[in-house]
Design an enzyme around this catalytic site. Structure first.
Site, short mmCIF file in Angstrom:
data_model
loop_
_atom_site.label_atom_id
_atom_site.label_comp_id
_atom_site.label_asym_id
_atom_site.label_seq_id
_atom_site.Cartn_x
_atom_site.Cartn_y
_atom_site.Cartn_z
N ASP A 1 -42.61 -0.39 16.82
CA ASP A 1 -43.88 -1.00 16.41
C ASP A 1 -43.90 -2.52 16.57
O ASP A 1 -42.85 -3.14 16.81
CB ASP A 1 -44.22 -0.61 14.96
N ASN B 1 -43.46 4.27 0.81
CA ASN B 1 -44.55 5.25 0.71
C ASN B 1 -44.35 6.42 1.68
O ASN B 1 -45.27 7.19 1.90
CB ASN B 1 -45.89 4.56 0.98
N HIS C 1 -43.62 6.14 4.95
CA HIS C 1 -43.99 5.92 6.36
C HIS C 1 -42.76 5.86 7.26
O HIS C 1 -41.67 5.49 6.83
CB HIS C 1 -44.91 4.70 6.54
N GLU D 1 -48.75 5.36 8.32
CA GLU D 1 -48.95 5.31 6.88
C GLU D 1 -49.43 6.67 6.36
O GLU D 1 -49.90 7.51 7.14
CB GLU D 1 -49.97 4.22 6.55
C1 F6R Z 1 -39.85 -1.03 11.26
C2 F6R Z 1 -40.55 0.17 10.82
C3 F6R Z 1 -40.73 0.50 9.37
C4 F6R Z 1 -39.50 0.22 8.51
C5 F6R Z 1 -39.78 0.57 7.05
C6 F6R Z 1 -38.60 0.23 6.15
O1 F6R Z 1 -39.83 -1.10 12.67
O2 F6R Z 1 -41.01 0.90 11.64
O3 F6R Z 1 -41.08 1.86 9.25
O4 F6R Z 1 -38.43 0.96 8.98
O5 F6R Z 1 -40.90 -0.11 6.59
O6 F6R Z 1 -38.43 -1.15 6.12
P1 F6R Z 1 -37.13 -1.80 5.47
O7 F6R Z 1 -36.00 -1.37 6.31
O8 F6R Z 1 -37.37 -3.29 5.56
O9 F6R Z 1 -37.04 -1.29 4.08
#
Ligand code: F6R
Length: 261
Positions: A67, A136, A138, A143
Site C-alpha cells: 500500500d 481493527n 485490517h 478496512e
Molecule cells: C502496512 C500495512 C498495515 C500494517 C498495519 C499494522 O503496509 O499494510 O496493514 O501492517 O496497520 O501496522 P503496525 O505494524 O505499525 O502495527
C-alpha cells in the site's frame, strides 16, 4: 492456518526473516509482497544482517508493497516508498527497479490501481506476501466491512487507523485519509501469506482473525481461506486465543521439513 507462538516480537521477527530467507535461497528470483509499519522493522533488520553476514542475495528478487498513502510523493518521509528505501532497500543488494510501491501521486489513481495488478501478474504473481495486522483487523489498508474479493483500489482509512498511525505525522489533520492498497482478493492470490502480529494492542484482532468467523468486518479473517497462511504471534498477542495449546502442540510435532528454525 499455521499459527506459531513465540515468546516475544524479537523471536517472532527472527523466525519470519528465516521463512523469507529460505524462500529466497530456494528461489533467487522470488517475488516478495512487503509491508510497512512498526511490526516488520525488526524482520527487515534481520534480513539486512543475513545479507551482510551470510550473503543472502536479493539481486534477482522482485518486490511489491501492499500500500501507499494517496498524495504522498516518494520523497515524503512518511511515504511507504521512503520507508522501504530507509528500512530495507538501501541496505541490501536489491535492484531498485524491481521494487514496486503503488504511486499515491499518480494523476489517474484508478489507472494506477489497475496497472499495479497487471504488474503483479506480469511478474508471475507473488510467492510470499508479508503482512502486519491492524488493531481493527485490517490487512494492507483493507478496512473493516470492505469486500473480501476486493482488488487493488483506493480505500478510505478508518478513524482507528488514522489514530494509530497519526503519531508520525505530528497530528491527525496532517495525515492522508486515503490510500491505495492491494485488495483482499489480490492478497489471497499470493502463493503464501506470512502475517506477524505482536503486543497486547493486537490481542483482540489476532483472536478474531484466527478463531473468529470469516467476516468482512475482520478483513484478516479472510486468511482462513488461504491454503498456505502462516501467522507468527507473541505470547501477549496470543493471550486471547482459545486454542493456543493446540497451536503449540502442532508446532512441537512438526516434521523436520516443516520447520523454519
Ligand atoms: C502496512 C500495512 C498495515 C500494517 C498495519 C499494522 O503496509 O499494510 O496493514 O501492517 O496497520 O501496522 P503496525 O505494524 O505499525 O502495527
Amino acid at each position: 492456518m499455521e499459527v506459531i507462538i513465540r515468546p516475544n516480537a524479537d523471536a517472532g521477527c527472527v523466525l519470519g526473516a528465516k521463512v523469507i530467507a529460505k524462500l529466497v535461497r530456494e528461489k533467487p528470483d522470488a517475488v516478495l509482497g512487503l509491508a510497512t509499519g512498526r511490526t516488520p522493522l525488526r524482520l527487515y533488520q534481520e534480513l539486512i544482517r543475513m545479507h551482510r553476514d551470510e550473503g543472502l542475495d536479493f539481486r534477482h528478487v522482485t518486490t511489491f508493497n501492499l500500500d501507499e498513502y494517496v498524495g504522498l510523493p516518494a520523497t515524503h518521509d512518511q511515504s511507504y516508498r521512503y520507508f522501504m528505501r530507509e528500512n530495507l532497500f538501501n541496505h541490501i543488494n536489491i535492484d531498485q527497479s524491481r521494487t514496486h510501491v503503488p504511486d499515491g501521486t499518480a494523476p489517474d489513481l484508478h489507472a494506477e490501481c489497475r496497472a499495479y495488478e497487471k504488474r503483479i501478474v506480469a511478474a508471475g504473481g507473488i510467492d510470499l506476501q508479508l503482512l502486519g495486522l491492524g488493531r481493527n483487523g485490517h490487512i494492507g489498508f483493507n478496512e473493516p466491512s470492505g469486500s473480501l474479493y476486493s482488488r487493488t483500489w483506493i480505500k478510505i482509512l478508518s478513524e482507528q487507523t488514522l489514530r494509530d498511525n497519526s503519531d508520525v505525522f505530528g497530528s491527525l489533520a496532517a495525515m492522508p485519509r486515503h490510500a491505495i492498497t492491494m485488495g483482499i482478493g489480490t492478497i489471497l492470490e499470493a502463493r503464501r501469506c506470512l502475517l506477524l502480529a505482536f503486543g497486547p494492542a493486537k490481542t483482540r484482532a489476532v483472536e478474531r482473525m484466527i478463531e473468529g468467523p470469516l467476516a468482512a468486518i475482520c478483513p484478516a479473517s479472510a486468511l482462513q481461506l488461504h491454503p498456505r497462511a502462516t501467522v507468527i504471534v507473541d505470547e501477549s498477542s496470543a493471550s486471547g486465543l482459545q486454542y493456543a495449546d493446540h497451536y503449540r502442540w502442532i508446532d512441537a510435532n512438526k516434521l523436520a521439513w516443516q520447520r523454519y528454525d
